[in-house]
Design a protein around this motif. Structure first.
Motif, PDB file in Angstrom:
ATOM      1  N   LYS A 199       0.868  -1.179   0.000  1.00  0.00           N
ATOM      2  CA  LYS A 199       0.000   0.000   0.000  1.00  0.00           C
ATOM      3  C   LYS A 199       0.906   1.230   0.000  1.00  0.00           C
ATOM      4  N   VAL A 200       0.948   1.935  -1.128  1.00  0.00           N
ATOM      5  CA  VAL A 200       1.894   3.033  -1.313  1.00  0.00           C
ATOM      6  C   VAL A 200       1.189   4.387  -1.252  1.00  0.00           C
ATOM      7  N   THR A 201       1.809   5.324  -0.530  1.00  0.00           N
ATOM      8  CA  THR A 201       1.364   6.722  -0.518  1.00  0.00           C
ATOM      9  C   THR A 201       2.519   7.580  -1.008  1.00  0.00           C
ATOM     10  N   VAL A 202       2.267   8.385  -2.026  1.00  0.00           N
ATOM     11  CA  VAL A 202       3.287   9.271  -2.588  1.00  0.00           C
ATOM     12  C   VAL A 202       3.038  10.690  -2.087  1.00  0.00           C
ATOM     13  N   VAL A 203       4.051  11.292  -1.465  1.00  0.00           N
ATOM     14  CA  VAL A 203       3.953  12.662  -0.961  1.00  0.00           C
ATOM     15  C   VAL A 203       4.861  13.555  -1.800  1.00  0.00           C
ATOM     16  N   GLU A 204       4.300  14.584  -2.403  1.00  0.00           N
ATOM     17  CA  GLU A 204       5.058  15.474  -3.289  1.00  0.00           C
ATOM     18  C   GLU A 204       4.650  16.916  -3.028  1.00  0.00           C
ATOM     19  N   ARG A 205       5.648  17.787  -2.796  1.00  0.00           N
ATOM     20  CA  ARG A 205       5.338  19.181  -2.475  1.00  0.00           C
ATOM     21  C   ARG A 205       4.841  19.972  -3.680  1.00  0.00           C
ATOM     22  N   ARG A 206       5.175  19.508  -4.898  1.00  0.00           N
ATOM     23  CA  ARG A 206       4.668  20.170  -6.100  1.00  0.00           C
ATOM     24  C   ARG A 206       3.255  19.694  -6.416  1.00  0.00           C
TER      25      ARG A 206
END
Length: 467
Positions: A199-206
């Motif tokens: 179960k993947v969560t991607v966190v990106e400031r853009r």
């Protein structure tokens, strides 16, 4: 009299090609690198292991066959890290042998140890024995590569909190993972672990991922990753990561909290220049450890060159190889042609992405007219045979003269078939060439003809009405 005509610091793709190119020109050449890093980051922790891991994931998970055999199809039910590591280590070992043989065949001396400059024409090499030896050179090529950037505020332990080098050494496939950073490396690993059932969560400031790619292609990838239960948190930043006994707690600046077995940081890369004693050679690196060079890859010290990831963008194995070759030729006084501006980009996500030339957004921003031709893999016999119903190829065509302005591929074999478009563009070919070409059937390359016909028909319809 120097010990070597050309000394190369680093044995990655750029260093190898620089050394071999100079050796082919009859120069006395040596490469300096650590015993466990022959082939550089590319072979040992970066490109080759990650792409091998991807192939292992695709095969063992049965992901590429699910369109044919159903969404529950798997080759192996319980995939372990040992399953994945076995294939990776096999490929690394074989590739290392290939590199050693290439260097030996071309009579390139391989000096084992860590090198640092003693002066502009000499280095100290710290070998495994702890004894330092001094080696002199007429010219040098710095091909030291990069390492993952590690934010000082993050407590990496290479088990719960890892970087992109450490992720291939995890002891078990995590049930959940937070990927910090939606760049190329972050998205490649996010898609691999999602295919394994993590179960993947991607966190990106853009606000978006892979912002240099065509937006339609990125949206297609995002759709497929969401189908694998990947969650995206765009416009978010990680404020803190707390390690607990069984997991990590990611706290975002917005106040959200995410629990995961593993947190992987993909926060860019840092040039490996800290230990080179650049000042002794009259050189300096920027805050990211990168070295500035001119059009011929020459540093501010005329007889010292730098190539590959250590000079920054585009930092691809493919372009680095060519930089190494061109730098060596220039250093040896040979005529040099510039690196061709048409360089393909390959992103090994699941499914993969590749493109060459301009995107729709770039052409629109520059007010360049274009027409779009699209071929869907599901319309091709080969697409049905390999079980790829989602892939696509998109051509961006100039309506004035039929030139190809951009080629964008998403799906099976994208990084392979993009080279057909690259060759046509590089030779000044037009969409008419693709329309008139005969392609093997059934192949994915046939998508070029389908997309070319689509674009040609659209241009014809506009011409008929507009004159």
């Amino acid at each position: 009299m120097y010990d070597y005509d050309l000394l190369v610091l680093g044995s990655g793709p750029s260093g190898q090609k620089a050394a071999i190119a100079a050796a082919k020109l009859g120069r006395r050449v040596a490469i300096v690198d650590r015993r466990n890093m022959i082939g550089g980051v590319c072979i040992n922790t970066g490109t080759v292991p990650s792409k091998t891991l991807r192939e292992a994931v695709l095969y063992l998970s049965g992901m590429s066959q699910r369109d044919l055999y159903g969404s529950s199809y798997r080759v192996k039910e319980d995939i372990t890290v040992s399953d994945l590591a076995a294939r990776t280590q096999h490929v690394i070992s074989r590739q290392t042998d290939v590199i050693r043989n290439q260097l030996a065949r071309n009579r390139v001396a391989l000096i084992t140890g860590t090198g640092r400059f003693a002066d502009p024409h000499a280095i100290w090499v710290d070998g495994d024995s702890g004894h330092e030896s001094r080696i002199t050179f007429d010219r040098a090529v710095i091909a030291a590569g990069t390492r993952p950037a590690r934010p000082a505020s993050v407590d990496f332990d290479d088990r719960t909190i890892v970087d992109s080098d450490g992720v291939i050494n995890l002891e078990a496939v995590p049930r959940s993972m937070v990927v910090v950073g939606a760049g190329v490396i972050g998205m490649e690993y996010a898609s691999m672990f999602a295919a394994l059932g993590t179960k993947v969560t991607v966190v990106e400031r853009r606000d978006r991922m892979l912002e240099f790619c065509d937006e339609e292609i990125v949206e297609s990838l995002k759709y497929h990753l969401r189908d694998l239960s990947v969650t995206f948190r765009f416009g978010e930043e990680v404020a803190a990561v707390e390690k607990h006994q069984t997991a990590a707690l990611c706290v975002l600046k917005s106040g959200k909290k995410i629990v995961a077995d593993t947190v992987m940081y993909s926060a860019g890369r840092q040039g490996q220049t800290d230990d080179l004693a650049l000042a002794a050679a009259g050189l300096a690196a920027d805050r990211r450890g990168r070295i500035a060079v001119d059009a011929n890859y020459r540093t501010t010290v005329d007889h010292i060159y730098a190539v590959g990831d250590v000079i920054g963008f585009p930092a691809l194995a493919s372009t680095s190889m060519e930089q190494g070759r061109l730098a060596a030729q220039h250093a040896c006084g040979e005529p040099v042609r510039e690196l061709h501006e048409l360089q393909p980009i390959g992103i090994y996500t699941i499914p993969e992405i590749s493109f060459v030339g301009k995107t729709e957004e770039q052409l629109t921003d520059s007010s360049t007219p274009f027409e779009v031709g699209v071929a869907r893999y599901r319309e091709l016999a080969r697409g049905q045979i390999v079980g790829d119903s989602y892939g696509m190829l998109k051509l961006l065509v100039s309506p004035d003269d039929g030139r190809l302005l951009g080629v964008h591929v998403f799906g099976t074999g994208a990084t392979e078939i993009v080279h057909i478009g690259q060759a046509v563009m590089g030779c000044g070919g037009t969409v008419d060439y693709l329309v008139d070409m005969v392609f093997n059937y059934p192949t994915l390359a046939e998508a070029y003809k389908v997309a070319a016909l689509d674009a040609s028909n659209k241009i014809r319809n506009i011409t008929r009405i507009d004159g």
